[in-house]
Design a protein around this motif. Structure first.
Motif, PDB file in Angstrom:
ATOM      1  N   GLY A 187       0.752  -1.245   0.000  1.00  0.00           N
ATOM      2  CA  GLY A 187       0.000   0.000   0.000  1.00  0.00           C
ATOM      3  C   GLY A 187       0.782   1.294   0.000  1.00  0.00           C
ATOM      4  N   SER A 188       2.081   1.274   0.196  1.00  0.00           N
ATOM      5  CA  SER A 188       2.808   2.546   0.268  1.00  0.00           C
ATOM      6  C   SER A 188       3.436   2.949  -1.067  1.00  0.00           C
ATOM      7  CB  SER A 188       3.864   2.499   1.367  1.00  0.00           C
ATOM      8  OG  SER A 188       4.850   1.533   1.090  1.00  0.00           O
ATOM      9  N   GLN A 189       3.166   2.218  -2.140  1.00  0.00           N
ATOM     10  CA  GLN A 189       3.724   2.528  -3.459  1.00  0.00           C
ATOM     11  C   GLN A 189       3.368   3.944  -3.896  1.00  0.00           C
ATOM     12  OE1 GLN A 189       5.767   0.559  -5.414  1.00  0.00           O
ATOM     13  NE2 GLN A 189       5.944   2.257  -6.843  1.00  0.00           N
ATOM     14  N   GLU A 190       2.134   4.344  -3.660  1.00  0.00           N
ATOM     15  CA  GLU A 190       1.680   5.687  -4.048  1.00  0.00           C
ATOM     16  C   GLU A 190       2.489   6.759  -3.320  1.00  0.00           C
ATOM     17  OE1 GLU A 190      -2.333   8.380  -3.561  1.00  0.00           O
ATOM     18  OE2 GLU A 190      -2.564   6.217  -3.781  1.00  0.00           O
ATOM     19  N   ALA A 191       2.744   6.565  -2.047  1.00  0.00           N
ATOM     20  CA  ALA A 191       3.550   7.505  -1.274  1.00  0.00           C
ATOM     21  C   ALA A 191       4.975   7.545  -1.814  1.00  0.00           C
ATOM     22  CB  ALA A 191       3.548   7.121   0.204  1.00  0.00           C
ATOM     23  N   PHE A 192       5.538   6.383  -2.102  1.00  0.00           N
ATOM     24  CA  PHE A 192       6.884   6.287  -2.665  1.00  0.00           C
ATOM     25  C   PHE A 192       6.986   7.116  -3.942  1.00  0.00           C
ATOM     26  CE2 PHE A 192       9.891   4.295  -5.576  1.00  0.00           C
ATOM     27  CZ  PHE A 192      11.028   4.177  -4.793  1.00  0.00           C
ATOM     28  N   GLU A 193       6.026   6.947  -4.832  1.00  0.00           N
ATOM     29  CA  GLU A 193       6.056   7.650  -6.116  1.00  0.00           C
ATOM     30  C   GLU A 193       5.943   9.160  -5.945  1.00  0.00           C
ATOM     31  OE1 GLU A 193       2.980   5.719  -8.368  1.00  0.00           O
ATOM     32  OE2 GLU A 193       4.160   3.873  -8.574  1.00  0.00           O
ATOM     33  N   LYS A 194       5.112   9.620  -5.028  1.00  0.00           N
ATOM     34  CA  LYS A 194       4.981  11.064  -4.775  1.00  0.00           C
ATOM     35  C   LYS A 194       6.279  11.633  -4.220  1.00  0.00           C
ATOM     36  CE  LYS A 194       0.020  11.215  -3.953  1.00  0.00           C
ATOM     37  NZ  LYS A 194      -1.048  11.472  -2.986  1.00  0.00           N
TER      38      LYS A 194
ATOM     39  N   SER B 239       3.430  -5.117   8.015  1.00  0.00           N
ATOM     40  CA  SER B 239       2.161  -5.775   7.716  1.00  0.00           C
ATOM     41  C   SER B 239       0.954  -4.998   8.229  1.00  0.00           C
ATOM     42  CB  SER B 239       2.153  -7.187   8.305  1.00  0.00           C
ATOM     43  OG  SER B 239       2.175  -7.138   9.712  1.00  0.00           O
ATOM     44  N   GLU B 240       1.168  -3.990   9.072  1.00  0.00           N
ATOM     45  CA  GLU B 240       0.065  -3.244   9.685  1.00  0.00           C
ATOM     46  C   GLU B 240      -0.392  -2.029   8.887  1.00  0.00           C
ATOM     47  OE1 GLU B 240       1.583  -2.299  13.549  1.00  0.00           O
ATOM     48  OE2 GLU B 240       1.179  -4.303  14.330  1.00  0.00           O
ATOM     49  N   SER B 241       0.539  -1.232   8.382  1.00  0.00           N
ATOM     50  CA  SER B 241       0.159   0.006   7.700  1.00  0.00           C
ATOM     51  C   SER B 241       1.326   0.527   6.874  1.00  0.00           C
ATOM     52  CB  SER B 241      -0.257   1.068   8.729  1.00  0.00           C
ATOM     53  OG  SER B 241       0.852   1.470   9.514  1.00  0.00           O
ATOM     54  N   PRO B 242       1.053   1.489   5.984  1.00  0.00           N
ATOM     55  CA  PRO B 242       2.135   2.115   5.233  1.00  0.00           C
ATOM     56  C   PRO B 242       3.120   2.800   6.190  1.00  0.00           C
ATOM     57  CG  PRO B 242       0.026   2.651   4.235  1.00  0.00           C
ATOM     58  CD  PRO B 242      -0.262   1.988   5.554  1.00  0.00           C
ATOM     59  N   PHE B 243       4.416   2.600   5.933  1.00  0.00           N
ATOM     60  CA  PHE B 243       5.426   3.248   6.746  1.00  0.00           C
ATOM     61  C   PHE B 243       6.695   3.450   5.932  1.00  0.00           C
ATOM     62  CE2 PHE B 243       7.457  -0.799   7.018  1.00  0.00           C
ATOM     63  CZ  PHE B 243       8.763  -0.561   7.440  1.00  0.00           C
ATOM     64  N   ALA B 244       7.572   4.285   6.454  1.00  0.00           N
ATOM     65  CA  ALA B 244       8.890   4.502   5.871  1.00  0.00           C
ATOM     66  C   ALA B 244       9.827   4.913   6.991  1.00  0.00           C
ATOM     67  CB  ALA B 244       8.839   5.591   4.808  1.00  0.00           C
ATOM     68  N   LEU B 245      11.110   4.772   6.747  1.00  0.00           N
ATOM     69  CA  LEU B 245      12.110   5.298   7.663  1.00  0.00           C
ATOM     70  C   LEU B 245      12.533   6.656   7.128  1.00  0.00           C
ATOM     71  CD1 LEU B 245      14.438   2.243   8.407  1.00  0.00           C
ATOM     72  CD2 LEU B 245      12.546   3.116   9.775  1.00  0.00           C
ATOM     73  N   VAL B 246      12.483   7.654   7.986  1.00  0.00           N
ATOM     74  CA  VAL B 246      12.895   9.001   7.620  1.00  0.00           C
ATOM     75  C   VAL B 246      14.124   9.314   8.450  1.00  0.00           C
ATOM     76  CG1 VAL B 246      12.225  11.427   7.501  1.00  0.00           C
ATOM     77  CG2 VAL B 246      10.506   9.634   7.146  1.00  0.00           C
TER      78      VAL B 246
ATOM     79  N   THR C 125      -2.999   5.830   5.520  1.00  0.00           N
ATOM     80  CA  THR C 125      -3.138   5.787   4.064  1.00  0.00           C
ATOM     81  C   THR C 125      -1.837   6.309   3.444  1.00  0.00           C
ATOM     82  OG1 THR C 125      -3.959   8.046   3.896  1.00  0.00           O
ATOM     83  CG2 THR C 125      -5.616   6.306   4.251  1.00  0.00           C
ATOM     84  N   PRO C 126      -1.626   6.082   2.167  1.00  0.00           N
ATOM     85  CA  PRO C 126      -0.438   6.635   1.522  1.00  0.00           C
ATOM     86  C   PRO C 126      -0.372   8.168   1.609  1.00  0.00           C
ATOM     87  CG  PRO C 126      -1.335   4.902   0.162  1.00  0.00           C
ATOM     88  CD  PRO C 126      -2.326   5.139   1.279  1.00  0.00           C
ATOM     89  N   ASP C 127      -1.509   8.842   1.436  1.00  0.00           N
ATOM     90  CA  ASP C 127      -1.521  10.303   1.535  1.00  0.00           C
ATOM     91  C   ASP C 127      -1.160  10.771   2.941  1.00  0.00           C
ATOM     92  OD1 ASP C 127      -2.138  10.781  -1.137  1.00  0.00           O
ATOM     93  OD2 ASP C 127      -4.302  10.747  -0.769  1.00  0.00           O
ATOM     94  N   GLU C 128      -1.670  10.082   3.944  1.00  0.00           N
ATOM     95  CA  GLU C 128      -1.336  10.437   5.322  1.00  0.00           C
ATOM     96  C   GLU C 128       0.145  10.169   5.592  1.00  0.00           C
ATOM     97  OE1 GLU C 128      -2.298   8.548   9.552  1.00  0.00           O
ATOM     98  OE2 GLU C 128      -4.087   9.428   8.595  1.00  0.00           O
TER      99      GLU C 128
ATOM    100  N   ILE D 265       5.419  12.281   6.760  1.00  0.00           N
ATOM    101  CA  ILE D 265       6.849  12.348   6.434  1.00  0.00           C
ATOM    102  C   ILE D 265       7.295  13.799   6.326  1.00  0.00           C
ATOM    103  CG2 ILE D 265       8.528  11.932   4.590  1.00  0.00           C
ATOM    104  CD1 ILE D 265       7.148   9.167   4.211  1.00  0.00           C
ATOM    105  N   TYR D 266       6.538  14.616   5.610  1.00  0.00           N
ATOM    106  CA  TYR D 266       6.906  16.029   5.492  1.00  0.00           C
ATOM    107  C   TYR D 266       6.850  16.736   6.845  1.00  0.00           C
ATOM    108  CZ  TYR D 266       7.280  16.059   0.411  1.00  0.00           C
ATOM    109  OH  TYR D 266       7.684  15.835  -0.884  1.00  0.00           O
TER     110      TYR D 266
END
Length: 78
Positions: free
Chosen positions: A15-22, A44-51, A60-63, A68-69
């Motif tokens: 689910g985080s592909q959209e966030a990655f692309e933005k 496995s729980e939600s979209p995430f990234a390491l910042v 959600t990806p938008d959230e 992140i910002y």
């Protein structure tokens, strides 16, 4: 030096592909995809990234992008 945003390929598929692309379109960020970041439960729980090495997530990806910002604005020193 730019903020480093790291994504797990499994989370991209979940689910985080959209966030990655933005984020990848932002020239002020270094966005990297890894095979695994060793956060399997979180992955496995939600979209995430390491910042810059710190976990940031969103429902959600938008959230996730927004969080992140916000994290960068609150913690970035340069």
């Amino acid at each position: 030096m730019k903020p480093i945003i790291e994504f797990c390929v499994s989370n991209l598929a979940s689910g985080s592909q959209e966030a990655f692309e933005k984020l990848e379109r932002d020239p002020n960020l270094d966005v990297i995809e890894y095979g695994c970041l060793s956060y399997c439960t979180r992955c496995s729980e939600s979209p995430f990234a390491l910042v810059n090495g710190e976990v940031v997530n969103g429902a959600t990806p938008d959230e996730l992008v927004s969080n992140i910002y916000t994290h960068i604005d609150q913690t970035w020193l340069f």
